[in-house]
Design a protein around this motif. Structure first.
Motif, short mmCIF file in Angstrom:
data_model
loop_
_atom_site.label_atom_id
_atom_site.label_comp_id
_atom_site.label_asym_id
_atom_site.label_seq_id
_atom_site.Cartn_x
_atom_site.Cartn_y
_atom_site.Cartn_z
N MET A 115 -65.80 8.69 7.48
CA MET A 115 -67.18 8.46 7.90
C MET A 115 -67.29 8.35 9.42
N LEU A 116 -66.34 7.63 10.02
CA LEU A 116 -66.39 7.46 11.47
C LEU A 116 -66.21 8.79 12.20
N VAL A 117 -65.29 9.60 11.70
CA VAL A 117 -65.06 10.92 12.30
C VAL A 117 -66.29 11.81 12.13
N GLY A 118 -66.87 11.80 10.94
CA GLY A 118 -68.05 12.61 10.70
C GLY A 118 -69.22 12.20 11.56
N ILE A 119 -69.41 10.90 11.73
CA ILE A 119 -70.50 10.40 12.57
C ILE A 119 -70.31 10.85 14.02
N ALA A 120 -69.07 10.77 14.50
CA ALA A 120 -68.80 11.17 15.89
C ALA A 120 -69.04 12.67 16.09
N LEU A 121 -68.60 13.49 15.15
CA LEU A 121 -68.78 14.94 15.28
C LEU A 121 -70.25 15.32 15.22
N SER A 122 -71.00 14.67 14.34
CA SER A 122 -72.44 14.92 14.27
C SER A 122 -73.13 14.48 15.55
N ALA A 123 -72.68 13.36 16.11
CA ALA A 123 -73.29 12.84 17.33
C ALA A 123 -73.09 13.76 18.52
N LEU A 124 -72.03 14.56 18.50
CA LEU A 124 -71.87 15.56 19.55
C LEU A 124 -73.11 16.44 19.63
N GLY A 125 -73.61 16.85 18.46
CA GLY A 125 -74.82 17.66 18.43
C GLY A 125 -76.04 16.90 18.90
N ASN A 126 -76.15 15.61 18.50
CA ASN A 126 -77.27 14.79 18.97
C ASN A 126 -77.28 14.71 20.49
N GLY A 127 -76.09 14.56 21.07
CA GLY A 127 -75.99 14.43 22.52
C GLY A 127 -76.45 15.66 23.26
N LEU A 128 -76.34 16.82 22.60
CA LEU A 128 -76.76 18.06 23.25
C LEU A 128 -78.26 18.06 23.55
N VAL A 129 -79.05 17.44 22.67
CA VAL A 129 -80.51 17.55 22.79
C VAL A 129 -81.19 16.23 23.12
N LEU A 130 -80.50 15.10 23.00
CA LEU A 130 -81.15 13.80 23.15
C LEU A 130 -81.94 13.66 24.45
N PRO A 131 -81.40 14.07 25.61
CA PRO A 131 -82.17 13.87 26.84
C PRO A 131 -83.29 14.90 27.03
N TYR A 132 -83.35 15.92 26.17
CA TYR A 132 -84.18 17.07 26.51
C TYR A 132 -85.30 17.41 25.53
N THR A 133 -85.46 16.65 24.45
CA THR A 133 -86.48 17.02 23.47
C THR A 133 -87.87 16.98 24.08
N PHE A 134 -88.20 15.89 24.77
CA PHE A 134 -89.51 15.79 25.42
C PHE A 134 -89.67 16.87 26.49
N ILE A 135 -88.63 17.07 27.28
CA ILE A 135 -88.69 18.09 28.35
C ILE A 135 -88.84 19.48 27.74
N TYR A 136 -88.19 19.72 26.62
CA TYR A 136 -88.27 21.02 25.94
C TYR A 136 -89.71 21.31 25.53
#
Length: 392
Positions: free
Chosen positions: A1-22
């Protein structure tokens, strides 16, 4: 679970700062509309949350989590195709359905995997892994994204969508954890209880109200309010925000387990009160970035660094209280209700921030957040919460 959460969070980090800007800078949506889209996503999640809680209690969290990851993957990949406001609302609905089911089912699985005295520690470790993934993803995105090139944003959303499929593969390795057999479903159906019992739990309801307000004055302001203030008032470039988020996430990854140990010696209500107070200090630091613009980047990064310590105190306490109060046959509903505290705040927060910042009321917005958190810190210190289970 911890590994899966971390790998999924990599994707979250790609867009987290930019959704509003997008939505605002790349697709040309007005500020208020971009904030409304974020709030609408939370509203859509809230609408199906009761159903999600009931499904988890009936079938177990694993089938619900698997379905949520598929839906989330489709939704976030679909954001790369958004060109119009109606399409943005449609795709956001898909994302919201996936996220509404993912968080409570994920917490329920973690609870089943962990003995009660150790749950607060595992929630903290889970949060550390989440932020490590987000931090790495944010750094990668800062090297890729270009404001005048829409394709770079589209690729980030596709990457985020694919990350949910990676998480899905790790969940499939968990075996029978999180599933309900036919006999277990029959036994649970015979037990009395439902959403009425959740609402009748006065301790949980009081805690839920405090949690909802805390998220409203803190987390719900990050996507729209923090981003808009940092770029419009403090004068930072969009890519600068990735560094602020990176400092936040790496601080959590580095210090979360240490904070976990210290929390054992602190009453839960005291921890919540301190976390809320720290967030007020973080917003004061953000306000300073709008005044001392020559040091804006340092101050905005400082805001996120301070904010991280509030998160590190808050993140293990919230789910541990929810799951300690929850009877086993109602755990899905309690976790869904806990997620609702976030969803309601994420409906109100971005909309309010978008409206106030859209009319130039930046200082009114920040003053309201700081004042609200200071008052809430006092209220939280008076909560009556269950003691931590004794570690054997």
């Amino acid at each position: 679970m911890l590994v899966g959460i971390a790998l999924s969070a990599l994707g979250n980090g790609l867009v987290l700062p930019y959704t509003f800007i997008y939505f605002h800078n790349v697709r040309g949506f007005p500020t208020a509309v971009a904030g409304l889209i974020a709030s609408y996503g939370a509203l859509a999640s809230l609408a199906i949350s009761p159903l999600v809680g009931s499904l988890i209690d009936k079938w177990g969290p694993k089938p619900v989590l698997l379905a949520s990851l598929i839906v989330s993957s489709i939704g976030y990949c679909g954001l790369s195709l958004v060109k119009t406001i109606p399409m943005a609302f449609f795709v956001t609905t898909i994302c919201a359905i996936g996220q509404s089911a993912m968080w409570p089912s994920q917490n329920a699985i973690s609870t089943e995997l962990t003995p009660e005295p150790l749950r607060e520690r595992i929630y903290g470790a889970q949060f550390a892994m989440l932020n490590l993934g987000i931090g790495i993803g944010g750094l990668v995105s800062s090297l890729v994204v270009t404001l005048d090139n829409a394709r770079t944003f589209e690729l980030l959303f596709i990457g985020d969508g694919l990350s949910y499929l990676v998480y899905l593969v790790t969940v499939l390795t968990l075996g029978d954890v999180g599933r309900r057999t036919h006999s277990e479903r029959i036994a649970n159906a015979k037990l009395e209880g439902g959403w009425k019992d959740v609402l009748a739990d006065k301790t949980f309801v009081k805690f839920w109200i405090v949690a909802m307000l805390a998220v409203l004055f803190s987390y719900s302001q990050l996507e729209v309010g923090f981003t808009a203030f940092s770029t419009s008032v403090a004068g930072l470039q969009p890519r600068d925000l990735a560094w602020a988020y990176a400092v936040n996430t790496f601080a959590i990854a580095a210090f979360q387990l240490y904070i976990n140990k210290k929390l054992i010696l602190t009453k839960r209500k005291t921890g919540i009160s301190i976390a809320v107070l720290i967030w007020a200090v973080a917003w004061i630091c953000l306000a300073a970035s709008g005044v001392f613009k020559s040091n804006a980047l340092i101050l905005v990064i400082g805001c996120q660094f301070i904010f991280a310590f509030g998160e590190m105190i808050w993140s293990p306490i919230l789910p541990s209280i929810v799951n300690q109060l929850a009877p086993e046959h109602l755990r899905g509903r309690y976790n869904a209700a806990g997620t609702n505290a976030w969803q309601i705040s994420l409906i109100i927060g971005p909309t309010l921030a978008g409206i106030l910042l859209g009319v130039g009321a930046h200082w009114l917005w920040l003053t309201g957040l700081i004042t609200g958190l200071l008052i809430l810190s006092v209220i939280a210190s008076k909560l009556k919460l269950p003691d931590r289970p004794i570690t054997k």
